[in-house]
Design an enzyme around this catalytic site. Structure first.
Site, PDB file in Angstrom:
ATOM      1  N   ASP A 114       0.819  -1.208   0.000  1.00 41.93           N
ATOM      2  CA  ASP A 114       0.000   0.000   0.000  1.00 41.93           C
ATOM      3  C   ASP A 114       0.858   1.265   0.000  1.00 41.93           C
ATOM      4  O   ASP A 114       0.398   2.330  -0.419  1.00 41.93           O
ATOM      5  CB  ASP A 114      -0.913   0.029   1.224  1.00 41.93           C
ATOM      6  CG  ASP A 114      -1.871  -1.147   1.269  1.00 41.93           C
ATOM      7  OD1 ASP A 114      -1.818  -1.987   0.361  1.00 41.93           O
ATOM      8  OD2 ASP A 114      -2.665  -1.234   2.220  1.00 41.93           O
ATOM      9  N   GLU A 148      -4.664  -4.880  -7.496  1.00 46.35           N
ATOM     10  CA  GLU A 148      -5.612  -5.680  -6.715  1.00 46.35           C
ATOM     11  C   GLU A 148      -6.967  -4.997  -6.755  1.00 46.35           C
ATOM     12  O   GLU A 148      -7.112  -3.825  -6.454  1.00 46.35           O
ATOM     13  CB  GLU A 148      -5.137  -5.887  -5.269  1.00 46.35           C
ATOM     14  CG  GLU A 148      -4.852  -4.635  -4.457  1.00 46.35           C
ATOM     15  CD  GLU A 148      -4.497  -4.952  -3.025  1.00 46.35           C
ATOM     16  OE1 GLU A 148      -3.442  -5.574  -2.825  1.00 46.35           O
ATOM     17  OE2 GLU A 148      -5.266  -4.588  -2.116  1.00 46.35           O
TER      18      GLU A 148
END
Length: 878
Positions: free
Chosen positions: A465, A535
Site C-alpha cells: 500500500d 488488486e
C-alpha cells in the site's frame, strides 16, 4: 586472454573429468548431500516441559504426552493434524481455540541418524523459516540463542560438523517463541481471521546439508536473448564456493547444461567464500543457438533447462548443486500516460491474474497446491500475485515455472499499518528503526538469492500500500544490483512515488466490494479498465450450496446471520450488504438458500467476466489486472475464484470465459462488440455472429462480420445500434468462428434496458456505490426446462475424461446451466474438476458439447454421478 586461459584449463582437466564421469564419481546416486528433517518430530508447550534444552536434546529424554508433528508446521497446524482441535473452520469454532497457550514458547524435538560419509566432513543445519525466535540445541549443546535467531522470513544456517554424530542417532531440539506486536512477521491482513497461534512455529523446511572441504552455494543463471530472431541466447552462470577448512584448497568446479560441459579451476584461501563465473565470453558454449525459450502458457511453451554443478577435489566430489532455470527476459516500461507495463521476451503482455494466499495454518499439501495452479491454466490466467513470500518451500515457484504462470512477488501491507503491525507507523509504514531496516533488507536478500532462478518471477515488489522508507529502498537497490539484475522491481503495488526511483506507475484504487459490470468500462478515475490495477474485484464470491453446507452448522444455513459474517473479510468487508442489495434489486430477493446460491453464481459470473473483459478490450491502455483474490486461506464468502474446498464458483467460469485465447465481448460502456486475441498467433478470416433477442427470444438484431486479428490485438468490430421495443430484460448472443466455421468463442449476456447508475459522489477507497440497479427480475419468469443429456466417460491414464452433449429441446431459454460431478458414495463433488465451460445458457433447440476431466484418485474408490441443474433447469442425475 581470458578465453585462452579458460581453454587451457579445460584441456588440462578434461581427461580428469571424463575419468570421473566414467567411474560415476560425479553422480550423487550414492551420496547424500542434503536431506530434509521433516519426520519424527514431536511438539509440546514449554509450560508443560520443566527441563531445559540441553536435556531435551539428549537421547534419554522421553516425549511421552507430546504431540506428533511433521515439519514444516505451525503449532496450530500440528494440533489440528493431531486432532486436538476438530472442525476449526466450521461456523465460528475457530473462536473457541484458547489463545493463551500460544503466548509462551513451544518445543520441537526430533531424532535422526546422520549417514556416515567420511568424504563429507562438513555438516550444515539449514532453517528456511522459523516464526519468530528460537533457541536451538543439538546433542545437548546449544548452537544458537533467540537473541540472534529471529525473523519469520530469515534463512539461517549453522555449521554443526563438530557436534553431529555420523552413523549414530542425533537429537535436535528447538524452542520457538511467538511473534510480538511490531515484529515483521507473517500476515493475512483483512482477508480472513488470524490463526490462533499467529502462525508461530517451524513453517519452512529444516535441512541437514553435507559436503566435503568445499561447498557450493547460490548458483544463478542469467540469460540474454536475441529478441529479433530468437535464434541465440547468451548464458552467464555464477555460483559461490566456500572453503570449509583453514587450509589453501584447489579444485575443479564443473557445470553441465544438457550436452554442455564446462570446467573451471578454483583456488581458495582458508575459509574463503568466492564467486565463480562462467561467462559466454570465456566459454563460447554458453552462446546457445536456437534456445528453447520460456514463455507463459498463453504465449508459448514454458521451456526449462537443468544446471548441474559439482566441485571436485582430486578424485572425490566435495559438493553438488542442481537447479532448473528458464531462458527468458523480462522488462518493464512506462507509457505516455505514466502507466507501467511489462514485456516478456520483448513482447507486450497483459497481466491477468489473482492474489494468492496460503492456508490459514500454513498447511501445504502438494496435490492441493498443484490443483490450484492447474486451475490458473484452466482459467487462462497468466499471473499470480503474492502479497508476501508464501509457500513452505519452493513448490509454488516450481509449479509456476512448469506451467508458465508469472509470479508477482513481494512484501505484504501487514507491516504498513499500525492496526496490523502492532506499533506506530507513518507514510512509509512501520519499518523505521535501523534494526528493522537491517532485518527486512536481510529478508529480501535471503529470498532473492533463494528464488531468483525461477523464470516465473517477473518482478520484486518492495511495498504494497505504501513505499519503503528511503533508507530501506537504498538497501533494496543495492541487493538488486548485486544479486539479481535480470528482472525489474516495483516500488509499490499502489499509485505511489519514491523520491529515489520515481512513480510506481500502477494503481490500487479498488473496488473491493460489489460493483455492476458497467463499472469497469465507465470508471475513469479509480479501478476501471485503465492502467495496471494490482488488486481489485467485484467483492464477494459466494460459493455453490455444497460448500455453504460444509461451512456452517445446519441451524445457521439460512437465513444469513452473524456466523456467515465471520467468514467474510475484516473491517468494512465484514458483511454482504452491497452484494445482497444487488441481488435483491437486480434479480429479486431469494426465498431460500438454494435460490440464493443459484443467483449468486449469476452475479459472480457476470461481475468477473466483465472485469477481465474490460481490461482485455482496453489493452494496452490497460496493462494489468489482478483479481483480489485468487484463492482462499480458509472457507469464506469473499474474494475467491474457487473456494477452500477447490469448488469453482461462477466467477471462475466468468474469468475463464473472459480470458480465453480468442474472444468476442460486449463493452457495457460503449455498446460495442470487441474481438480480442490473447495469443501471439495471427488469426485470419474470423467470422462473428451477433444476435440480440427479446426476453421472449424474438430476434431483434442480427449481424455477421468477417475480420482478421493480429497477434495480441484487441479491436472493436461493431457498435450496436439503438433498438426499439426491447423488453426490460433482453439477451445478447456472440459467436466467433475460425476460417473452418468452427466455433472458437461463444458468449451470452443477460442485459437490461434499465441501466446501473453509479454514485461517484459517494466514492470510497474500497467501492463506488451503486445508486440505481439494473432490472433483470424477469429472469424469475423463465419456465422450467428439461434438458436432453448424453454423456460418456473414458479412462486416460490417471484421469477420466467426460464428454457431454446437452440439448435444449424446449422453446424456452435454458439459463445458467450448471454441470457437476459427484462421488456416488458420499454425494460430494469430485474436486478439483476441469470443465471447459459451465454456467452457460442454451437457446431453444440448441445443442452443446462440453468436456471435462478429473483425477480417478479423487473419486476415492467411488463411482461418478453426473448432475445437471441451473437457474430454470430441472435437476437431473445420471
Amino acid at each position: 586472454m581470458k578465453s585462452k586461459l579458460a581453454l587451457q584449463t579445460k584441456i588440462i582437466y578434461i581427461l580428469l573429468i571424463i575419468a570421473f564421469s566414467a567411474s560415476n564419481i560425479l553422480s550423487s546416486d550414492k551420496i547424500e548431500f542434503s536431506r530434509k528433517l521433516n519426520t519424527g518430530w514431536f511438539i509440546q508447550s514449554s509450560e508443560k516441559v520443566v527441563v531445559k534444552g540441553n536435556e531435551i536434546s539428549q537421547q534419554e529424554f522421553s516425549t511421552k504426552n507430546w504431540y506428533p508433528a511433521t515439519v514444516p508446521t505451525t503449532i496450530m497446524g500440528a494440533l489440528v493434524t493431531a486432532k486436538v482441535y476438530k472442525d476449526v473452520y466450521v461456523g465460528d469454532n475457530l473462536k473457541s481455540v484458547p489463545t493463551d497457550q500460544f503466548k509462551s514458547s513451544w518445543w520441537y524435538r526430533t531424532e535422526f541418524v546422520h549417514k556416515n560419509q567420511p568424504n563429507l566432513s562438513t555438516a550444515i543445519l539449514k532453517f528456511d523459516g522459523i516464526n519468530y525466535r528460537a533457541n536451538i540445541w543439538l546433542n545437548g549443546k546449544q548452537i544458537v540463542t533467540a537473541d540472534s535467531l529471529f525473523g519469520a522470513f530469515r534463512r539461517f544456517e549453522f555449521d554443526v560438523s563438530e557436534l553431529i554424530q555420523p552413523g549414530k542417532k542425533n537429537v535436535l531440539a528447538i524452542e520457538v517463541f511467538p511473534p510480538q506486536p511490531g515484529d515483521p512477521t507473517i500476515g493475512f491482513v483483512d482477508w480472513n481471521p488470524k490463526a490462533p497461534d499467529r502462525n508461530m512455529g517451524i513453517w519452512r523446511d529444516v535441512r541437514l546439508v553435507s559436503s566435503g572441504n568445499v561447498s557450493i552455494d547460490f548458483p544463478f543463471v542469467k540469460s540474454k536473448i536475441d529478441l529479433q530472431s530468437f535464434k541465440q541466447a547468451m548464458l552467464t552462470i555464477t555460483s559461490e564456493v566456500k572453503n570449509n577448512t583453514s587450509k589453501n584448497i584447489s579444485g575443479i568446479l564443473n557445470a553441465n547444461i544438457g550436452s554442455i560441459k564446462l570446467v573451471q579451476k578454483v583456488d581458495l584461501l582458508p575459509n574463503e567464500r568466492k564467486l565463480i563465473t562462467f561467462s559466454p565470453v570465456d566459454y563460447p558454449e554458453l552462446n546457445i543457438k536456437n534456445p528453447r525459450i520460456w514463455w507463459t502458457h498463453d504465449y508459448g511453451k514454458p521451456e526449462l533447462y537443468d544446471l548441474n554443478l559439482a566441485f571436485n577435489l582430486g578424485d572425490q566430489i566435495s559438493d553438488e548443486s542442481k537447479i532448473q532455470f528458464g531462458i527468458r527476459e523480462i522488462s518493464d516500461y512506462l507509457n505516455d500516460k505514466g502507466v507501467r507495463g511489462y514485456k516478456l521476451n520483448g513482447k507486450n503482455i497483459l497481466i491477468r491474474g489473482g492474489g494468492w494466499v496460503d492456508d490459514l495454518l500454513l498447511n501445504q499439501d502438494f496435490k492441493n497446491l498443484e490443483a490450484q495452479l492447474q486451475y490458473a491454466l484452466h482459467m487462462n490466467l497468466n499471473t499470480i500475485r503474492l502479497e508476501g513470500y508464501w509457500g513452505s518451500n519452493e513448490d509454488l515457484y516450481n509449479l509456476c515455472d512448469k506451467y508458465g504462470i508469472l509470479l508477482m512477488t513481494g512484501w505484504s501491507c501487514q507491516w504498513e499499518w499500525e492496526s496490523l503491525f502492532g506499533k506506530p507507523t507513518d507514510n512509509f509504514g512501520g519499518i523505521k528503526s535501523p534494526e528493522d531496516i537491517k532485518l527486512v533488507a536481510q529478508y529480501t536478500k535471503d529470498h532473492i538469492k533463494w528464488l531468483r532462478n525461477h523464470p516465473s518471477i517477473f518482478v520484486w515488489v518492495w511495498g504494497s500500500d505504501l513505499v519503503p522508507r528511503p533508507e530501506l529502498e537504498k538497501e533494496y537497490m543495492k541487493i538488486l544490483q548485486q544479486d539479481d539484475p535480470t528482472r525489474p522491481s516495483l516500488i509499490s503495488a499502489s499509485n505511489k512515488t519514491s523520491t529515489l526511483t520515481g512513480k510506481s506507475g500502477v494503481k490500487m484504487n479498488g473496488p473491493y466490494d460489489y460493483v455492476p459490470p458497467f463499472y469497469w468500462y465507465s470508471d475513469s478515475t479509480n479501478g476501471g479498465a485503465f492502467g495496471f490495477n494490482t488488486e481489485t474485484g467485484p467483492g464477494p464470491q459466494i460459493p455453490p450450496i455444497e460448500s455453504i453446507k460444509k461451512m456452517f452448522p445446519e441451524n445457521h444455513l439460512w437465513p444469513i446471520d452473524s456466523i456467515w459474517y465471520f467468514h467474510c473479510g475484516g473491517n468494512v468487508f465484514n458483511d454482504l450488504k452491497r452484494y445482497n442489495d444487488a441481488m435483491d434489486y437486480r434479480l429479486r430477493k431469494p426465498a431460500s438458500l438454494s435460490e440464493y446460491c443459484t443467483k449468486a453464481q449469476f452475479l459472480n459470473f457476470e461481475g468477473m467476466r466483465a472485469m477481465f473483459e474490460a481490461f482485455a478490450a482496453n489493452k494496452y491502455k490497460s496493462t494489468g489486472i489482478i483479481q483480489w483474490m485468487y484463492n482462499s486461506a480458509w472457507p469464506k464468502l469473499w474474494w475467491q475464484l474457487y473456494d477452500y474446498y477447490l469448488m469453482p464458483n461462477g466467477a471462475f467460469y466468468g474469468a475463464k470465459k473472459a480470458c480465453e485465447p480468442i474472444h468476442l465481448l460486449y463493452n457495457y460502456g460503449t455498446n460495442e462488440i470487441a474481438a480480442v486475441n490473447n495469443s501471439l498467433n495471427k488469426m485470419d478470416i474470423l467470422s462473428a455472429s451477433i444476435k440480440i433477442y427479446n426476453f421472449d427470444l424474438k430476434e431483434k438484431f442480427s449481424q455477421n462480420l468477417l475480420f482478421n486479428l493480429l497477434p495480441d490485438e484487441s479491436k472493436n468490430i461493431i457498435k450496436l445500434p439503438q433498438i426499439e421495443d426491447l423488453t426490460n430484460t433482453y439477451f445478447l448472443d456472440l459467436r466467433l468462428m475460425d476460417r473452418n466455421k468452427k466455433v472458437i468463442s461463444n458468449n451470452f449476456y443477460c442485459l437490461s434496458t434499465k441501466p446501473d447508475v453509479l454514485d461517484y459522489s459517494k466514492n470510497e477507497w474500497y467501492v463506488t456505490p451503486t445508486k440505481e440497479h439494473s432490472d433483470l427480475t424477469d429472469l424469475n419468469k423463465l419456465p422450467e426446462v428439461t434438458l436432453k443429456v448424453k454423456y460418456s466417460i473414458k479412462k486416460e491414464s490417471s484421469k477420466e475424461l467426460v464428454n457431454i452433449e446437452i440439448e435444449n429441446p424446449s422453446n424456452q431459454l435454458a439459463f445458467m446451466i450448471e454441470i457437476n460431478l459427484a462421488e456416488k458414495k458420499s454425494g460430494e463433488s469430485v474436486l478439483p474438476i476441469f470443465w471447459e465451460d459451465n454456467y452457460f445458457s442454451l437457446l431453444p433447440g440448441e445443442k452443446k458439447m462440453v468436456s471435462g476431466y478429473y483425477s480417478i484418485e479423487d473419486l476415492h474408490g467411488s463411482k461418478p454421478i453426473l448432475k445437471i441443474s441451473g437457474w430454470n433447469i430441472k435437476p437431473m442425475e445420471f
